[in-house]
Scaffold this motif. Structure first.
Motif, PDB file in Angstrom:
ATOM      1  N   THR A 154     -57.623  79.720  -9.754  1.00 38.48           N
ATOM      2  CA  THR A 154     -58.594  79.943  -8.686  1.00 38.48           C
ATOM      3  C   THR A 154     -57.849  80.352  -7.423  1.00 38.48           C
ATOM      4  O   THR A 154     -56.906  79.672  -7.008  1.00 38.48           O
ATOM      5  CB  THR A 154     -59.398  78.651  -8.428  1.00 38.48           C
ATOM      6  OG1 THR A 154     -60.065  78.288  -9.636  1.00 38.48           O
ATOM      7  CG2 THR A 154     -60.401  78.833  -7.312  1.00 38.48           C
ATOM      8  N   CYS A 172     -52.925  68.574 -10.791  1.00 40.12           N
ATOM      9  CA  CYS A 172     -52.898  70.027 -10.956  1.00 40.12           C
ATOM     10  C   CYS A 172     -51.471  70.520 -11.230  1.00 40.12           C
ATOM     11  O   CYS A 172     -50.553  70.230 -10.462  1.00 40.12           O
ATOM     12  CB  CYS A 172     -53.439  70.692  -9.692  1.00 40.12           C
ATOM     13  SG  CYS A 172     -53.246  72.487  -9.664  1.00 40.12           S
ATOM     14  N   CYS A 214     -58.934  75.791  -3.814  1.00 38.61           N
ATOM     15  CA  CYS A 214     -57.995  75.461  -4.884  1.00 38.61           C
ATOM     16  C   CYS A 214     -56.929  74.485  -4.401  1.00 38.61           C
ATOM     17  O   CYS A 214     -56.807  74.209  -3.215  1.00 38.61           O
ATOM     18  CB  CYS A 214     -57.339  76.732  -5.423  1.00 38.61           C
ATOM     19  SG  CYS A 214     -56.321  77.628  -4.221  1.00 38.61           S
ATOM     20  N   CYS A 255     -55.543  75.292  -9.305  1.00 37.38           N
ATOM     21  CA  CYS A 255     -56.709  74.692  -9.943  1.00 37.38           C
ATOM     22  C   CYS A 255     -57.843  74.659  -8.921  1.00 37.38           C
ATOM     23  O   CYS A 255     -57.605  74.430  -7.746  1.00 37.38           O
ATOM     24  CB  CYS A 255     -56.396  73.266 -10.395  1.00 37.38           C
ATOM     25  SG  CYS A 255     -55.058  73.163 -11.598  1.00 37.38           S
ATOM     26  N   ASN A 256     -59.059  74.870  -9.398  1.00 38.46           N
ATOM     27  CA  ASN A 256     -60.192  74.778  -8.484  1.00 38.46           C
ATOM     28  C   ASN A 256     -60.368  73.335  -8.018  1.00 38.46           C
ATOM     29  O   ASN A 256     -60.025  72.399  -8.746  1.00 38.46           O
ATOM     30  CB  ASN A 256     -61.478  75.292  -9.134  1.00 38.46           C
ATOM     31  CG  ASN A 256     -61.893  74.439 -10.322  1.00 38.46           C
ATOM     32  OD1 ASN A 256     -61.153  74.312 -11.297  1.00 38.46           O
ATOM     33  ND2 ASN A 256     -63.061  73.849 -10.255  1.00 38.46           N
TER      34      ASN A 256
END
Length: 185
Positions: free
Chosen positions: A4, A49, A121, A179-180
């Protein structure tokens, strides 16, 4: 791995204030508590993440170096802990201790602060000048897990160095990739 990109908040935006639990000190911290004389770095991160795990050594090195040069730092985790319990405040506190974070690690339970910063993100980086105006947002550098490029923090370091020198950062500002943020349903 999700990939993301940052939303790239408009330059010149005033830093949104906050009052969040610092999981390191178990106290509330606001923007004024963490501001630096030269500027302030706000990072959206989380415990699990792989993109954040990859950059942790460099964000710690940058914070340790640039705190001495007049910058304030704070990391914020805004993930939904019901569905992602590995990002709970208790685990944030343990993670900060294990990593040796030299900055507050704030818990954004309501997710209102992530929304105020238009964060998308983890990791996502924001640099504000001494007047709390946004001068940089986006990536740490070009390194990503498994792309073979070394961590060096060049993009973030470049923005901070420009503030020290009193000049505008004119390099292309690239979105972070990660990562979102795990939004509540």
């Amino acid at each position: 791995m999700a990939r993301t990109p940052s939303n790239m908040l408009a330059l010149g935006t005033q830093a949104p204030d906050f009052s969040l639990l610092d999981t390191v000190s178990d106290s509330l911290k606001n923007l004024n508590d963490i501001k630096g004389e030269k500027g302030t770095v706000i990072m959206f991160i989380c415990n699990h993440c792989p993109f954040v795990i990859h950059v942790n050594p460099e964000i710690i090195a940058i914070a340790n170096t640039y705190k001495e040069k007049g910058f304030g730092f704070a990391a914020i985790s805004s993930n939904d802990v019901v569905n992602y319990p590995q990002d709970s405040p208790e685990k944030m506190k343990a993670h900060a201790a294990t990593e040796g974070y030299p900055f507050p690690y704030l818990y954004d339970e309501s997710q209102d602060i992530a929304k105020a910063y238009d964060a998308a993100c983890t990791p996502d980086f924001y640099v504000f000048d001494s007047e709390d105006k946004l001068v940089y947002r986006g990536q740490l550098d070009d390194s990503r897990p498994e792309n073979g490029k070394p961590l060096n923090g060049n993009d973030l370091r470049g923005a901070l160095d420009c503030l020290i020198q009193g000049i505008e950062y004119t390099e292309t500002q690239k979105p972070s990739i990660g990562c979102n943020i795990k939004w509540k349903v």
